[in-house]
Design a protein around this motif. Structure first.
Motif: not given
Length: 144
Positions: A37-39, A42, A44, A50, A87, A118, A122
């Motif tokens: 998940d790119p989010e 961290g 973008p 990225s 996501r 984190k 998850e």
């Protein structure tokens, strides 16, 4: 029957193989799945650097999941791997809704004390989504 096993790498491969083999019999076709998940990282997704970083991570995860799958295949399991960039909530929800998935498996550590916050978040995200699919979820706890 098809079982999707959500794994987050890096993992203790021997411990994961042991946990899966104790929890699932060989009638299941296993899909080892990891979600980048790119989010979560961290990053973008609209930035090319990225994306390159995510693709590099994806290749590392594929290598590790392939090793775990190879060990499970030697034990007689039918097994494949899949690594998705997206996501986490959407990927988990789509997998749970899929008619091709009979069982969703989440492998958790025995103690959360050593987890980074984190990683706990998850797992909480996965648990909150899967609570909408009673009877389709199996949680396996590692011995370590």
């Amino acid at each position: 029957m098809n079982a999707t096993i959500f794994l987050r790498t890096p993992e203790d491969e021997e411990e994961i193989v042991k946990t899966i083999s104790k929890g699932l019999d060989k009638r299941f076709t296993l899909k080892l799945m990891s979600v980048l998940d790119p989010e979560f990282w961290g990053l973008p997704v609209d930035d090319i650097d990225s994306y390159k970083e995510l693709e590099k991570l994806r290749m590392q995860v594929i290598t590790e999941l392939s090793s775990i799958a190879s060990k499970l295949k030697k034990m007689g399991y039918r097994c494949n791997i899949e690594v998705k960039i997206g996501r986490l909530k959407e990927v988990v929800d789509n997998e749970a809704k899929s008619d091709n998935t009979d069982l969703i498996v989440v492998v958790k550590k025995m103690s959360f004390k050593k987890y980074l916050k984190k990683f706990r978040d998850e797992e909480d995200t996965i648990a909150s989504i899967l609570s909408n699919y009673p009877g389709k979820v199996l949680v396996l706890r590692r011995e370590k």
